[in-house]
Design a protein around this motif. Sequence first.
Motif, PDB file in Angstrom:
ATOM      1  N   ASN A  26       0.818  -1.211   0.000  1.00  0.00           N
ATOM      2  CA  ASN A  26       0.000   0.000   0.000  1.00  0.00           C
ATOM      3  C   ASN A  26       0.852   1.262   0.000  1.00  0.00           C
ATOM      4  OD1 ASN A  26      -2.249  -1.590  -0.008  1.00  0.00           O
ATOM      5  ND2 ASN A  26      -2.666  -1.400   2.183  1.00  0.00           N
ATOM      6  N   LYS A  27       1.980   1.240   0.730  1.00  0.00           N
ATOM      7  CA  LYS A  27       2.888   2.397   0.722  1.00  0.00           C
ATOM      8  C   LYS A  27       3.474   2.600  -0.673  1.00  0.00           C
ATOM      9  CE  LYS A  27       4.537   2.758   5.494  1.00  0.00           C
ATOM     10  NZ  LYS A  27       5.713   2.630   6.381  1.00  0.00           N
ATOM     11  N   LEU A  28       3.890   1.489  -1.288  1.00  0.00           N
ATOM     12  CA  LEU A  28       4.456   1.572  -2.634  1.00  0.00           C
ATOM     13  C   LEU A  28       3.407   2.037  -3.643  1.00  0.00           C
ATOM     14  CD1 LEU A  28       6.549  -1.725  -2.616  1.00  0.00           C
ATOM     15  CD2 LEU A  28       7.467   0.598  -2.756  1.00  0.00           C
ATOM     16  N   PHE A  29       2.173   1.577  -3.475  1.00  0.00           N
ATOM     17  CA  PHE A  29       1.096   1.999  -4.371  1.00  0.00           C
ATOM     18  C   PHE A  29       0.965   3.523  -4.347  1.00  0.00           C
ATOM     19  CE2 PHE A  29      -3.198   3.375  -5.227  1.00  0.00           C
ATOM     20  CZ  PHE A  29      -3.540   2.672  -6.376  1.00  0.00           C
ATOM     21  N   ASP A  30       0.932   4.113  -3.154  1.00  0.00           N
ATOM     22  CA  ASP A  30       0.797   5.567  -3.040  1.00  0.00           C
ATOM     23  C   ASP A  30       1.960   6.276  -3.723  1.00  0.00           C
ATOM     24  OD1 ASP A  30      -1.528   5.228  -1.609  1.00  0.00           O
ATOM     25  OD2 ASP A  30      -0.575   5.446   0.347  1.00  0.00           O
ATOM     26  N   GLN A  31       3.175   5.750  -3.519  1.00  0.00           N
ATOM     27  CA  GLN A  31       4.356   6.372  -4.130  1.00  0.00           C
ATOM     28  C   GLN A  31       4.307   6.255  -5.649  1.00  0.00           C
ATOM     29  OE1 GLN A  31       8.194   4.675  -2.985  1.00  0.00           O
ATOM     30  NE2 GLN A  31       9.000   5.250  -4.999  1.00  0.00           N
ATOM     31  N   TYR A  32       4.011   5.059  -6.156  1.00  0.00           N
ATOM     32  CA  TYR A  32       4.005   4.845  -7.600  1.00  0.00           C
ATOM     33  C   TYR A  32       2.886   5.621  -8.276  1.00  0.00           C
ATOM     34  CZ  TYR A  32       7.188   0.882  -6.722  1.00  0.00           C
ATOM     35  OH  TYR A  32       8.236   0.094  -6.345  1.00  0.00           O
ATOM     36  N   PHE A  33       1.735   5.708  -7.618  1.00  0.00           N
ATOM     37  CA  PHE A  33       0.631   6.449  -8.208  1.00  0.00           C
ATOM     38  C   PHE A  33       1.014   7.918  -8.393  1.00  0.00           C
ATOM     39  CE2 PHE A  33      -3.429   8.674  -8.421  1.00  0.00           C
ATOM     40  CZ  PHE A  33      -4.120   7.881  -9.324  1.00  0.00           C
TER      41      PHE A  33
ATOM     42  N   SER B  44      -5.279   3.243 -22.540  1.00  0.00           N
ATOM     43  CA  SER B  44      -6.043   2.633 -23.628  1.00  0.00           C
ATOM     44  C   SER B  44      -6.006   1.123 -23.448  1.00  0.00           C
ATOM     45  CB  SER B  44      -5.442   3.012 -24.981  1.00  0.00           C
ATOM     46  OG  SER B  44      -4.185   2.384 -25.150  1.00  0.00           O
ATOM     47  N   GLU B  45      -6.934   0.445 -24.093  1.00  0.00           N
ATOM     48  CA  GLU B  45      -7.003  -1.017 -23.984  1.00  0.00           C
ATOM     49  C   GLU B  45      -5.706  -1.667 -24.457  1.00  0.00           C
ATOM     50  OE1 GLU B  45      -9.730  -4.678 -25.728  1.00  0.00           O
ATOM     51  OE2 GLU B  45     -10.531  -2.635 -25.724  1.00  0.00           O
ATOM     52  N   SER B  46      -5.139  -1.175 -25.564  1.00  0.00           N
ATOM     53  CA  SER B  46      -3.915  -1.774 -26.108  1.00  0.00           C
ATOM     54  C   SER B  46      -2.726  -1.525 -25.192  1.00  0.00           C
ATOM     55  CB  SER B  46      -3.632  -1.237 -27.514  1.00  0.00           C
ATOM     56  OG  SER B  46      -3.461   0.172 -27.494  1.00  0.00           O
ATOM     57  N   ASP B  47      -2.621  -0.302 -24.625  1.00  0.00           N
ATOM     58  CA  ASP B  47      -1.517   0.000 -23.709  1.00  0.00           C
ATOM     59  C   ASP B  47      -1.614  -0.842 -22.445  1.00  0.00           C
ATOM     60  OD1 ASP B  47      -0.607   1.807 -25.512  1.00  0.00           O
ATOM     61  OD2 ASP B  47      -0.972   3.598 -24.301  1.00  0.00           O
ATOM     62  N   GLU B  48      -2.829  -0.949 -21.908  1.00  0.00           N
ATOM     63  CA  GLU B  48      -3.013  -1.743 -20.688  1.00  0.00           C
ATOM     64  C   GLU B  48      -2.690  -3.208 -20.951  1.00  0.00           C
ATOM     65  OE1 GLU B  48      -6.292  -2.359 -17.106  1.00  0.00           O
ATOM     66  OE2 GLU B  48      -6.731  -1.028 -18.783  1.00  0.00           O
ATOM     67  N   SER B  49      -3.072  -3.705 -22.118  1.00  0.00           N
ATOM     68  CA  SER B  49      -2.794  -5.094 -22.466  1.00  0.00           C
ATOM     69  C   SER B  49      -1.292  -5.335 -22.612  1.00  0.00           C
ATOM     70  CB  SER B  49      -3.515  -5.455 -23.763  1.00  0.00           C
ATOM     71  OG  SER B  49      -3.163  -6.741 -24.187  1.00  0.00           O
ATOM     72  N   GLY B  50      -0.604  -4.416 -23.300  1.00  0.00           N
ATOM     73  CA  GLY B  50       0.833  -4.568 -23.511  1.00  0.00           C
ATOM     74  C   GLY B  50       1.609  -4.568 -22.212  1.00  0.00           C
ATOM     75  N   ILE B  51       1.297  -3.620 -21.352  1.00  0.00           N
ATOM     76  CA  ILE B  51       1.987  -3.540 -20.064  1.00  0.00           C
ATOM     77  C   ILE B  51       1.592  -4.711 -19.165  1.00  0.00           C
ATOM     78  CG2 ILE B  51       2.237  -2.160 -17.946  1.00  0.00           C
ATOM     79  CD1 ILE B  51       1.885   0.320 -19.777  1.00  0.00           C
ATOM     80  N   GLY B  52       0.294  -5.083 -19.207  1.00  0.00           N
ATOM     81  CA  GLY B  52      -0.172  -6.213 -18.409  1.00  0.00           C
ATOM     82  C   GLY B  52       0.541  -7.502 -18.767  1.00  0.00           C
TER      83      GLY B  52
ATOM     84  N   SER C 184      -1.000  -2.757  -9.631  1.00  0.00           N
ATOM     85  CA  SER C 184      -2.208  -2.149  -9.066  1.00  0.00           C
ATOM     86  C   SER C 184      -2.387  -0.723  -9.568  1.00  0.00           C
ATOM     87  CB  SER C 184      -2.144  -2.168  -7.542  1.00  0.00           C
ATOM     88  OG  SER C 184      -2.067  -3.490  -7.048  1.00  0.00           O
ATOM     89  N   VAL C 185      -1.291   0.027  -9.653  1.00  0.00           N
ATOM     90  CA  VAL C 185      -1.360   1.413 -10.124  1.00  0.00           C
ATOM     91  C   VAL C 185      -1.770   1.449 -11.595  1.00  0.00           C
ATOM     92  CG1 VAL C 185       0.006   3.474 -10.643  1.00  0.00           C
ATOM     93  CG2 VAL C 185       0.254   2.346  -8.442  1.00  0.00           C
ATOM     94  N   VAL C 186      -1.186   0.587 -12.421  1.00  0.00           N
ATOM     95  CA  VAL C 186      -1.511   0.550 -13.844  1.00  0.00           C
ATOM     96  C   VAL C 186      -3.009   0.314 -14.042  1.00  0.00           C
ATOM     97  CG1 VAL C 186      -1.229  -0.803 -15.967  1.00  0.00           C
ATOM     98  CG2 VAL C 186       0.771  -0.102 -14.656  1.00  0.00           C
ATOM     99  N   GLY C 187      -3.595  -0.519 -13.180  1.00  0.00           N
ATOM    100  CA  GLY C 187      -5.026  -0.776 -13.260  1.00  0.00           C
ATOM    101  C   GLY C 187      -5.866   0.441 -12.959  1.00  0.00           C
ATOM    102  N   ASP C 188      -5.293   1.420 -12.231  1.00  0.00           N
ATOM    103  CA  ASP C 188      -6.032   2.629 -11.860  1.00  0.00           C
ATOM    104  C   ASP C 188      -5.762   3.810 -12.795  1.00  0.00           C
ATOM    105  OD1 ASP C 188      -7.201   1.341  -9.797  1.00  0.00           O
ATOM    106  OD2 ASP C 188      -6.461   2.645  -8.213  1.00  0.00           O
ATOM    107  N   LEU C 189      -4.806   3.656 -13.705  1.00  0.00           N
ATOM    108  CA  LEU C 189      -4.520   4.723 -14.664  1.00  0.00           C
ATOM    109  C   LEU C 189      -5.472   4.617 -15.842  1.00  0.00           C
ATOM    110  CD1 LEU C 189      -0.600   4.608 -14.754  1.00  0.00           C
ATOM    111  CD2 LEU C 189      -2.040   6.200 -13.477  1.00  0.00           C
ATOM    112  N   ASP C 190      -5.723   5.735 -16.480  1.00  0.00           N
ATOM    113  CA  ASP C 190      -6.651   5.769 -17.617  1.00  0.00           C
ATOM    114  C   ASP C 190      -5.890   5.429 -18.892  1.00  0.00           C
ATOM    115  OD1 ASP C 190      -8.883   6.188 -19.180  1.00  0.00           O
ATOM    116  OD2 ASP C 190      -8.530   8.351 -19.343  1.00  0.00           O
TER     117      ASP C 190
END
Length: 459
Positions: free
Chosen positions: A256-263, A433-441, A425-431
Motif C-alpha cells: 500500500n505504501k508503494l502503491f501511493d508512491q508509484y501512483f 487505452s485497452e492496447s496499452d493496458e494489455s501490452g503492459i499487463g 495495481s497502479v496501472v489498473g487505476d490509470l486511464d
Amino acid sequence: MAKQPAGKVIQMLSPENYIRKKARTLPIVECTVSSDWEESGLAQISIARKHTNGNFTFCMYLADLMCLGIKDTHYMFNVSPVEYYEQLEQIRERMPIHAAEYTLIHNIIYAGIEFAEEYGFKPHKDFTSVTQFMLEEDTDDIEMMEIECGKDGNPVYFRGPYEDDGKVQKIIAQLEKTAGPGNYSIIDEDEEVDDYEEEEVDLDYSEFEGMSFAEKKEQFINLVKRLDKLSEDEAIHFTLLTNLLIDDLIDVEIHNKLFDQYFEDLNVKINDKVPDELLGISPGSRNVPDKLRNQFINIYELINDELKIAKKEFREFEKEAATLPAVCFLELQILQAEDSRKYGNKLKECAVIYPDYQVIKVLWAIEQLSKKNPTKQLNPTPLKLNMLFQNRASIHSIERYYGLIWYLFVIGLSRDLNQIEAFASVVGDLDLSESDESGIGTLVSIMKIHLLTEILLKS
C-alpha cells in the motif's frame, strides 16, 4: 455622442444566428473528447471558440458511433472563461475527458452522422439548425481519418435510460427496415442481447480452499514447467494459482505504501496533441504540419494491427519527413513488430544519432535493463514520469507507455514482488487505452511468473 444615421436600425444577432453566421470566423481554442470513445463507441465532445472580448462560445455533442449518430447537442454563448472551465470540470466529474485535435473531432462527428444516415437516422435537430455551424465546413480541406463505427460494420443500438418504449420500438422498426433482421444488435440497460454478447471467464477460487502453501507451490512449479502447453482450463487454473501465491507472499502494508508512491510518480497529465518532443525536435524549432503529425500517429497505431499497411504508410511518411527523428522511432517500432534481429543495432544507431531524443533514450534504457546484467552506468532510479520527460507539464500517451515500461524494468531489478504487484495495481487505476493496458499487463505477468518461480525454487 454621435447620432445614428436616420432610418438605420441596428439589429443585434440572436445567439443562434450569431453561431450560424459568425462562429466559423472565431478561432478554435480547445476541443475535448471522452477518453473511452473508441472502446465505448460513444463520444462526448466539446468545441470552444474564443471571442475578441476573451469570452467563449462552445458546443457539446453526444456522438453515438454505434448507431444513432448525433444523439444530443447544445451550446453556451459568449460565456466568461470561468463559466467555460466550470462546465468542463462538471463533465470531468462524470467521465474522463482529454484534449484532442480539431481534425479528429470533425471526423468523429461526421463519421457518426454518415453511419447513422445509412440506416435512416438523422442528427439531433439542434445540430442541423445551430451547432453544426460551430464546426468547420465539411470539405476536402479537412483531412479524412478512419473512424470505426458499429460492430463489424453493423449497427448496435444502445437503449438510453430516458428512451421510452415507443421511441425504442420506432428505432428497432427502422433497423429492421434498413439493416434487415439479424444485421443489428441491441444493448438494453447494460444487458447485451442478439449477436453482440461477450463471454466472461468466471474466476472461481473455491477449488483452492483448504490448500496449503506447499501444495499450491508444488502445483505452480509443475505447471510452469510446461507453461506453453497448458490447456485453456489449465491456463485459467495457473492464473488463479499465481494470484493466490503472490497474495501469500506480499506484505500488504508495504504494498500500500508503494502503491501511493508509484501512483504519484506515474499519474501524469496526458495531451493527445502530438508534441514536438515526441517527433524528436525542440519545441517550436520547426513547423511540422498537422498532416504529418496525424500520419505519425496513424502509422504507430497500425504497426501492431496491420503491419503491411503500416510499412506502406511509413515509406510515404519517410519521404515527407526524412529529417525528423520520428522516422527513426517508427522504423524501430516496425523492426520490433517483425521481431527483427536488426532492432538492437538500429536502436543503438538511433541513440547515437539522436542523443537528445527522449523517447529513443527511454527505448535504449529499456533495452539495457532487459539484459541479464544491466550496465551500472544507467543509474536506474525510478523517477516521476514528467521528470523522465524533462519536467514537461504534459506528455503524449505514447511517451507514457514507454515510460511505464521503463519504470517496470527499473523496479524489476529489485526482484521484489511487493514492488511489481504495487506497480500492477497502479496501472489498473490509470486511464490507459485497452492496447496499452494489455501490452503492459503482459509484461507484468511475465515478470511476476519469472520472479515467483525464482522465489519458490529457492524456498
